[in-house]
Scaffold this motif. Sequence first.
Motif, PDB file in Angstrom:
ATOM      1  N   LEU A  93       0.829  -1.206   0.000  1.00 12.27           N
ATOM      2  CA  LEU A  93       0.000   0.000   0.000  1.00 12.27           C
ATOM      3  C   LEU A  93       0.858   1.249   0.000  1.00 12.27           C
ATOM      4  O   LEU A  93       0.605   2.199  -0.755  1.00 12.27           O
ATOM      5  N   ASP A  94       1.910   1.268   0.834  1.00 10.82           N
ATOM      6  CA  ASP A  94       2.807   2.431   0.878  1.00 10.82           C
ATOM      7  C   ASP A  94       3.491   2.641  -0.467  1.00 10.82           C
ATOM      8  O   ASP A  94       3.609   3.776  -0.948  1.00 10.82           O
ATOM      9  N   ARG A  95       3.949   1.553  -1.086  1.00  8.74           N
ATOM     10  CA  ARG A  95       4.619   1.670  -2.381  1.00  8.74           C
ATOM     11  C   ARG A  95       3.644   2.170  -3.452  1.00  8.74           C
ATOM     12  O   ARG A  95       3.997   2.989  -4.298  1.00  8.74           O
ATOM     13  N   ALA A  96       2.411   1.657  -3.413  1.00 12.47           N
ATOM     14  CA  ALA A  96       1.412   2.088  -4.398  1.00 12.47           C
ATOM     15  C   ALA A  96       1.103   3.570  -4.251  1.00 12.47           C
ATOM     16  O   ALA A  96       1.048   4.308  -5.248  1.00 12.47           O
ATOM     17  N   ILE A  97       0.916   4.019  -3.025  1.00 15.74           N
ATOM     18  CA  ILE A  97       0.591   5.435  -2.800  1.00 15.74           C
ATOM     19  C   ILE A  97       1.745   6.327  -3.231  1.00 15.74           C
ATOM     20  O   ILE A  97       1.534   7.418  -3.787  1.00 15.74           O
ATOM     21  N   ALA A  98       2.970   5.880  -3.013  1.00 17.76           N
ATOM     22  CA  ALA A  98       4.119   6.665  -3.446  1.00 17.76           C
ATOM     23  C   ALA A  98       4.117   6.846  -4.959  1.00 17.76           C
ATOM     24  O   ALA A  98       4.423   7.944  -5.463  1.00 17.76           O
ATOM     25  N   GLU A  99       3.765   5.786  -5.690  1.00 16.25           N
ATOM     26  CA  GLU A  99       3.707   5.898  -7.149  1.00 16.25           C
ATOM     27  C   GLU A  99       2.542   6.786  -7.594  1.00 16.25           C
ATOM     28  O   GLU A  99       2.660   7.537  -8.563  1.00 16.25           O
TER      29      GLU A  99
END
Length: 323
Positions: A252-258
Amino acid sequence: MSDIPAPELAIATRNLSKQFDRLLAVDNVDLEVADGEVYGLIGPNGAGKTTLMRMLAAIEDPTTGDIYLQGERLDPDRPNPRLKRYLGYLPDDFPLYDDLTVWDYLDYFARLYDLREPGRSRRLLEILDLVQLIPKRDSLIATLSRGMKQRLSLGRTILHEPVLLLLDEPVSGLDPIARQQFREIIQVVREAGMTVLISSHILSDLAQLCSSIGIMELGCLVESTSIQELYQRLSQQRLQISLLGDNLAKSLDRAIAELRNCPQVESWTVGDRQLTVHFNGNETDSANLLRQLIQAQVNLYQFQIETDDLEDIFLQLGHQQTS
């Protein structure tokens, strides 16, 4: 908008209004329907759709304003039988005669339209073939299903080969198969050159049938445009991104960063293992975002593009009108 309608318009109204005692049912409507198109009329109950159609069908006289059919003014003070023969009108409550056979019912109306033999019988067979009722020609109307009765009513409406077809809630109460059959008939009618004005609360049907849409609210025509332009202007796009795996927080954190780094992303909401992303990019932009999410090692099992349909747009416009 010019006071004189263009000759290629099948229907044009100018400042058209209808007052019933204290109720203003239709309020200053300027409607234009091009020759040969299927125009869908939508709106909540009480918006004025049926009253507008009844005026176009010369059943109700306008309180003010003018109606033009095929470029000719419909004058309520001077009956014009030739002009009215342009029309085929199917109200939502037209009665059928249950004790007649299908053939006798159509023959009765064909005689009212002064269709004569041998052309009359030939026309009845054409109609029965179009509305898929040849096997039922000798059946009593009382034995027909609701869908068959609606198709028979449509057949009666187009017996005299009108150039303009007015259909008020023609698929109300029909099951999906009957609605599909009705849509197929309308497509044939359109290909034959008829102009169709149709009202319905089943917006998915109109989205498939119509080239243009008019939206009525409280007697006013608040939108009138091609369905393509309506989608381009008001349809919103969303990405549904579903996450997979045990380490959900990291994905989730990686997705939001993108998402933060993607200029086409307007906003997002987080659900149970899912992100709903408001997205204003094209197919290439969405493909690039998908590639970036994969490269960032976001565990995905769904990446799906959704767009608003006609019902979403209608609800959105209704909210704007009341807010």
